[in-house]
Structures are given as structure tokens and as C-alpha cells.
Scaffold this motif. Structure first.
Motif, PDB file in Angstrom:
ATOM      1  N   GLY A   1       0.862  -1.160   0.000  1.00 20.11           N
ATOM      2  CA  GLY A   1      -0.051  -0.015   0.036  1.00 20.11           C
ATOM      3  C   GLY A   1       0.848   1.234   0.031  1.00 20.11           C
ATOM      4  O   GLY A   1       1.870   1.228  -0.846  1.00 20.11           O
ATOM      5  N   ASN A   2       0.531   2.243   0.869  1.00 20.46           N
ATOM      6  CA  ASN A   2       1.357   3.320   0.928  1.00 20.46           C
ATOM      7  C   ASN A   2       2.318   3.456   2.083  1.00 20.46           C
ATOM      8  O   ASN A   2       3.123   4.352   2.590  1.00 20.46           O
ATOM      9  CB  ASN A   2       0.552   4.509   1.207  1.00 20.46           C
ATOM     10  N   ASN A   3       2.633   1.938   2.771  1.00 25.15           N
ATOM     11  CA  ASN A   3       3.683   1.959   3.718  1.00 25.15           C
ATOM     12  C   ASN A   3       4.758   1.086   3.656  1.00 25.15           C
ATOM     13  O   ASN A   3       4.499   0.042   3.048  1.00 25.15           O
ATOM     14  CB  ASN A   3       3.009   1.793   5.074  1.00 25.15           C
ATOM     15  N   PRO A   4       6.144   1.269   3.882  1.00 26.62           N
ATOM     16  CA  PRO A   4       7.275   0.508   3.699  1.00 26.62           C
ATOM     17  C   PRO A   4       7.074  -0.614   4.769  1.00 26.62           C
ATOM     18  O   PRO A   4       6.801  -0.357   6.040  1.00 26.62           O
ATOM     19  CB  PRO A   4       8.315   1.468   4.082  1.00 26.62           C
ATOM     20  N   LEU A   5       7.366  -1.816   4.295  1.00 25.61           N
ATOM     21  CA  LEU A   5       7.356  -2.919   5.330  1.00 25.61           C
ATOM     22  C   LEU A   5       8.826  -3.447   5.329  1.00 25.61           C
ATOM     23  O   LEU A   5       9.410  -3.872   4.265  1.00 25.61           O
ATOM     24  CB  LEU A   5       6.452  -3.960   4.796  1.00 25.61           C
ATOM     25  N   ILE A   6       9.450  -3.440   6.254  1.00 26.86           N
ATOM     26  CA  ILE A   6      10.920  -3.967   6.639  1.00 26.86           C
ATOM     27  C   ILE A   6      10.786  -5.445   7.264  1.00 26.86           C
ATOM     28  O   ILE A   6      10.274  -5.416   8.420  1.00 26.86           O
ATOM     29  CB  ILE A   6      11.746  -3.261   7.439  1.00 26.86           C
ATOM     30  N   GLN A   7      11.117  -6.542   6.465  1.00 24.68           N
ATOM     31  CA  GLN A   7      11.082  -7.782   7.143  1.00 24.68           C
ATOM     32  C   GLN A   7      12.309  -8.351   7.562  1.00 24.68           C
ATOM     33  O   GLN A   7      13.213  -8.400   6.674  1.00 24.68           O
ATOM     34  CB  GLN A   7      10.382  -8.799   6.131  1.00 24.68           C
ATOM     35  N   LEU A   8      12.675  -8.576   8.578  1.00 21.76           N
ATOM     36  CA  LEU A   8      13.935  -9.314   9.144  1.00 21.76           C
ATOM     37  C   LEU A   8      13.886 -10.524   9.809  1.00 21.76           C
ATOM     38  O   LEU A   8      12.639 -11.063  10.418  1.00 21.76           O
ATOM     39  CB  LEU A   8      14.426  -7.952  10.282  1.00 21.76           C
ATOM     40  N   THR A   9      14.845 -11.232   9.776  1.00 20.41           N
ATOM     41  CA  THR A   9      15.080 -12.557  10.139  1.00 20.41           C
ATOM     42  C   THR A   9      15.899 -12.877  11.064  1.00 20.41           C
ATOM     43  O   THR A   9      16.629 -11.764  11.279  1.00 20.41           O
ATOM     44  CB  THR A   9      15.103 -13.799   8.838  1.00 20.41           C
ATOM     45  N   ASP A  10      16.117 -13.863  11.748  1.00 24.59           N
ATOM     46  CA  ASP A  10      17.245 -14.183  12.849  1.00 24.59           C
ATOM     47  C   ASP A  10      18.588 -14.789  12.040  1.00 24.59           C
ATOM     48  O   ASP A  10      19.248 -15.600  12.660  1.00 24.59           O
ATOM     49  CB  ASP A  10      16.662 -14.871  13.777  1.00 24.59           C
ATOM     50  N   ARG A  11      18.550 -14.671  10.736  1.00 27.93           N
ATOM     51  CA  ARG A  11      19.566 -15.317  10.137  1.00 27.93           C
ATOM     52  C   ARG A  11      21.077 -14.971  10.537  1.00 27.93           C
ATOM     53  O   ARG A  11      21.131 -13.779  10.754  1.00 27.93           O
ATOM     54  CB  ARG A  11      19.505 -15.149   8.483  1.00 27.93           C
ATOM     55  N   HIS A  12      21.732 -15.939  10.759  1.00 28.15           N
ATOM     56  CA  HIS A  12      23.168 -15.684  11.290  1.00 28.15           C
ATOM     57  C   HIS A  12      23.302 -15.481  12.949  1.00 28.15           C
ATOM     58  O   HIS A  12      24.251 -15.845  13.443  1.00 28.15           O
ATOM     59  CB  HIS A  12      23.980 -14.684  10.581  1.00 28.15           C
ATOM     60  N   LYS A  13      22.311 -15.167  13.265  1.00 28.87           N
ATOM     61  CA  LYS A  13      22.172 -15.051  14.917  1.00 28.87           C
ATOM     62  C   LYS A  13      23.074 -14.208  15.533  1.00 28.87           C
ATOM     63  O   LYS A  13      23.525 -14.705  16.746  1.00 28.87           O
ATOM     64  CB  LYS A  13      21.843 -16.563  15.539  1.00 28.87           C
ATOM     65  N   THR A  14      23.178 -13.151  14.869  1.00 27.82           N
ATOM     66  CA  THR A  14      24.501 -12.204  15.576  1.00 27.82           C
ATOM     67  C   THR A  14      24.004 -10.654  15.293  1.00 27.82           C
ATOM     68  O   THR A  14      23.315 -10.392  14.558  1.00 27.82           O
ATOM     69  CB  THR A  14      25.769 -12.310  14.676  1.00 27.82           C
TER      70      THR A  14
END
Length: 210
Positions: free
Chosen positions: A179-192
Motif C-alpha cells: 500500500g502506502n507504507n514500507p514493510l521491513i521484514q527481518l529474520t534471525d539469520r546468522h543469529k548475531t
């Protein structure tokens, strides 16, 4: 109605029921032909996360998986989640071969989690001004840093969601506009910590610069 004395509504209702039953049978036959499509999906992980409930491979699982994506056919899924979304560039490892089905599921989970948040209007200025505060948060890295980061970004209406890193989708983070909003999607990859914060600021730069 005139010939047998039974009201027209009686016949209309039964005709409607017949057409509905016929349509459902045709739909089930179609879904049965789509079972091969499930092999492209991370079914095990989607079950573990509670997004899928059906246990056995079959038309019912095809239907539930399509509902998960919010589409009606595998062709529509490919058009939206593969060609439009999953083939885009994200912060991911070049050492792994990503599977488009897992990438698509990863992105869809982000959309679903975003819907659980209260979304207002995005403010680029507010988000830019917040970054200095977020840098302090990154340096201190308190135990509840994930929740604090979400709260800070919510002030500028940048939605942050955390999702698991799916097999064959070696993604650290992704940014896209819903829509009109940014979505930042983060994972726990590398776990650091360093990987996590580098990914966040990498995606934040996309919001502000691109």
C-alpha cells in the motif's frame, strides 16, 4: 409452478443448490490437478508456524495453501509472488540457491504479520530523524531491542516484522511497499547482533534513498 402446484421458489432453491454442488465438484477436480504445485512450497515449515492445518497432501491442502497466499490459482500465485516479488533483490546470501517457493512464503508471512499492526501514514522525515535514536539502541542492544525497534519505527509508520528464515530462502531482510507504507521484514539469520543491525540499516537506506 403452474404445472405441478409447487412454488417457483422451491425449484429456484434446488437449482441453486445443484449449481453450487456442481461448481464445488469442478473446483475439487481442479485442485486435485494442482497437487504437484505443493512440492514448491515449504509445507513443513508453514505447518509448524500454524499457517497450514491440513495434514495430508490433496485438494484440501492445495485450497488452504492458496488461501494462505490470498490467490485462487497457482498461476496467480506465480504472477504475484514469483514474478513480481520473489525474483526481486533482497539482502540474502549468494552462497545459497534460493527456492522461489520459500521466498514467496517468506514474503507472504511478512504481509500477514503486517496486517496485525496498526498502520497510519508513512513519514519519511520522521523516519530519518529516528535513525540517530535507533543507532543508540543498536549500540546498547538491550534484551527487548526487537520490541523497542518496532515501537520506534511505528512512530514514523515504518512497519517492522520478524519472521523465521525458511529453508532454501537464505534471506536476512527485505523491504517493499505494501500500500502506502514500507514493510521491513527481518529474520534471525546468522543469529548475531552485527548481521541483524547491518540488515536493518541496509533496508532503512532503501526506504529513504530508493
Amino acid at each position: 409452478e403452474k404445472g405441478v402446484g409447487i412454488p417457483a421458489q422451491y425449484w429456484i432453491k434446488r437449482e441453486s443448490n445443484y449449481r453450487e454442488k456442481l461448481s464445488r465438484m469442478e473446483q475439487e477436480e481442479f485442485l486435485d490437478t494442482c497437487k504437484g504445485w505443493l512440492s514448491e512450497q515449504p509445507i513443513k515449515q508453514l505447518k509448524e508456524c500454524g499457517y497450514l492445518k491440513v495434514k495430508d497432501i490433496g485438494p484440501a491442502m492445495v485450497e488452504e495453501t492458496l488461501q494462505f497466499y490470498g490467490v485462487s490459482t497457482p498461476e496467480q500465485w506465480e504472477s504475484i509472488y514469483v514474478k513480481e516479488y520473489a525474483m526481486a533483490s533482497y539482502r540474502k546470501s549468494p552462497a545459497h540457491k534460493d527456492a522461489l517457493g520459500s521466498m514467496a512464503a517468506f514474503l507472504r508471512i511478512g504481509e500477514i504479520e503486517m496486517r496485525k499492526l496498526n498502520v497510519a501514514a508513512f513519514s519519511k522525515t520522521n523516519f530519518k530523524n529516528l535513525l540517530s535514536t535507533i543507532k543508540v539502541l543498536a549500540a546498547k542492544h538491550p534484551a527487548n531491542f526487537k520490541k523497542k525497534l518496532q515501537q520506534l519505527c511505528a512512530d514514523a509508520v515504518v512497519e517492522i516484522v520478524y519472521t523465521m528464515c525458511l529453508p532454501k530462502a537464505p534471506v536476512s531482510g527485505a523491504i517493499r511497499w505494501v500500500g502506502n507504507n514500507p514493510l521491513i521484514q527481518l529474520t534471525d539469520r546468522h543469529k548475531t547482533n552485527d548481521h541483524f543491525w547491518f540488515t536493518f540499516f541496509h533496508e532503512a537506506a532503501h526506504v529513504l534513498l530508493h
